[in-house]
Write a protein that holds these residues in place. Sequence first.
Motif, PDB file in Angstrom:
ATOM      1  N   ARG A 216       0.837  -1.202   0.000  1.00  0.00           N
ATOM      2  CA  ARG A 216       0.000   0.000   0.000  1.00  0.00           C
ATOM      3  C   ARG A 216       0.872   1.252   0.000  1.00  0.00           C
ATOM      4  O   ARG A 216       0.638   2.191  -0.752  1.00  0.00           O
ATOM      5  CB  ARG A 216      -0.911  -0.012   1.223  1.00  0.00           C
ATOM      6  N   GLN A 217       1.905   1.261   0.829  1.00  0.00           N
ATOM      7  CA  GLN A 217       2.806   2.406   0.901  1.00  0.00           C
ATOM      8  C   GLN A 217       3.499   2.623  -0.448  1.00  0.00           C
ATOM      9  O   GLN A 217       3.629   3.750  -0.914  1.00  0.00           O
ATOM     10  CB  GLN A 217       3.827   2.212   2.010  1.00  0.00           C
ATOM     11  N   HIS A 218       3.929   1.538  -1.070  1.00  0.00           N
ATOM     12  CA  HIS A 218       4.585   1.629  -2.378  1.00  0.00           C
ATOM     13  C   HIS A 218       3.629   2.224  -3.418  1.00  0.00           C
ATOM     14  O   HIS A 218       4.026   3.098  -4.200  1.00  0.00           O
ATOM     15  CB  HIS A 218       5.076   0.249  -2.814  1.00  0.00           C
ATOM     16  N   LEU A 219       2.389   1.770  -3.424  1.00  0.00           N
ATOM     17  CA  LEU A 219       1.405   2.295  -4.367  1.00  0.00           C
ATOM     18  C   LEU A 219       1.140   3.779  -4.114  1.00  0.00           C
ATOM     19  O   LEU A 219       1.015   4.569  -5.063  1.00  0.00           O
ATOM     20  CB  LEU A 219       0.097   1.497  -4.281  1.00  0.00           C
ATOM     21  N   GLN A 220       1.066   4.153  -2.847  1.00  0.00           N
ATOM     22  CA  GLN A 220       0.840   5.573  -2.527  1.00  0.00           C
ATOM     23  C   GLN A 220       2.024   6.423  -2.994  1.00  0.00           C
ATOM     24  O   GLN A 220       1.832   7.540  -3.479  1.00  0.00           O
ATOM     25  CB  GLN A 220       0.610   5.751  -1.026  1.00  0.00           C
ATOM     26  N   GLN A 221       3.231   5.886  -2.869  1.00  0.00           N
ATOM     27  CA  GLN A 221       4.404   6.606  -3.350  1.00  0.00           C
ATOM     28  C   GLN A 221       4.354   6.760  -4.867  1.00  0.00           C
ATOM     29  O   GLN A 221       4.709   7.820  -5.397  1.00  0.00           O
ATOM     30  CB  GLN A 221       5.688   5.901  -2.927  1.00  0.00           C
ATOM     31  N   GLN A 222       3.885   5.737  -5.561  1.00  0.00           N
ATOM     32  CA  GLN A 222       3.754   5.815  -7.008  1.00  0.00           C
ATOM     33  C   GLN A 222       2.735   6.882  -7.395  1.00  0.00           C
ATOM     34  O   GLN A 222       2.931   7.601  -8.362  1.00  0.00           O
ATOM     35  CB  GLN A 222       3.338   4.463  -7.609  1.00  0.00           C
ATOM     36  N   LEU A 223       1.657   6.973  -6.620  1.00  0.00           N
ATOM     37  CA  LEU A 223       0.660   8.015  -6.892  1.00  0.00           C
ATOM     38  C   LEU A 223       1.254   9.399  -6.684  1.00  0.00           C
ATOM     39  O   LEU A 223       0.946  10.323  -7.440  1.00  0.00           O
ATOM     40  CB  LEU A 223      -0.559   7.845  -5.983  1.00  0.00           C
ATOM     41  N   GLY A 224       2.090   9.536  -5.690  1.00  0.00           N
ATOM     42  CA  GLY A 224       2.718  10.815  -5.405  1.00  0.00           C
ATOM     43  C   GLY A 224       3.648  11.273  -6.508  1.00  0.00           C
ATOM     44  O   GLY A 224       3.812  12.465  -6.754  1.00  0.00           O
TER      45      GLY A 224
END
Length: 75
Positions: A65-73
């Motif tokens: 989840r954290q990795h995906l949020q970083q990708q969104l950022g």
Amino acid sequence: MDESEIRRQLEEVDTELARLRADVAAMRREIGERWDAPTDAAELATVLTNAEQQESVIETLEARRQHLQQQLGSA
């Protein structure tokens, strides 16, 4: 991966996290409710092991989840 795909994956991870957290909470309640009742030690150990395994999966999903949020950022 485009932003819509990342958001879809993030939603799937969030759904799975919610399900697993509810499962672990139920397992922990079951363990807590039986602490003073006569129980089969092997069964109790199995429930505890299952809860710990689910918690491990939760940790992995939280990292995803954290990795995906970083990708969104960065998208």
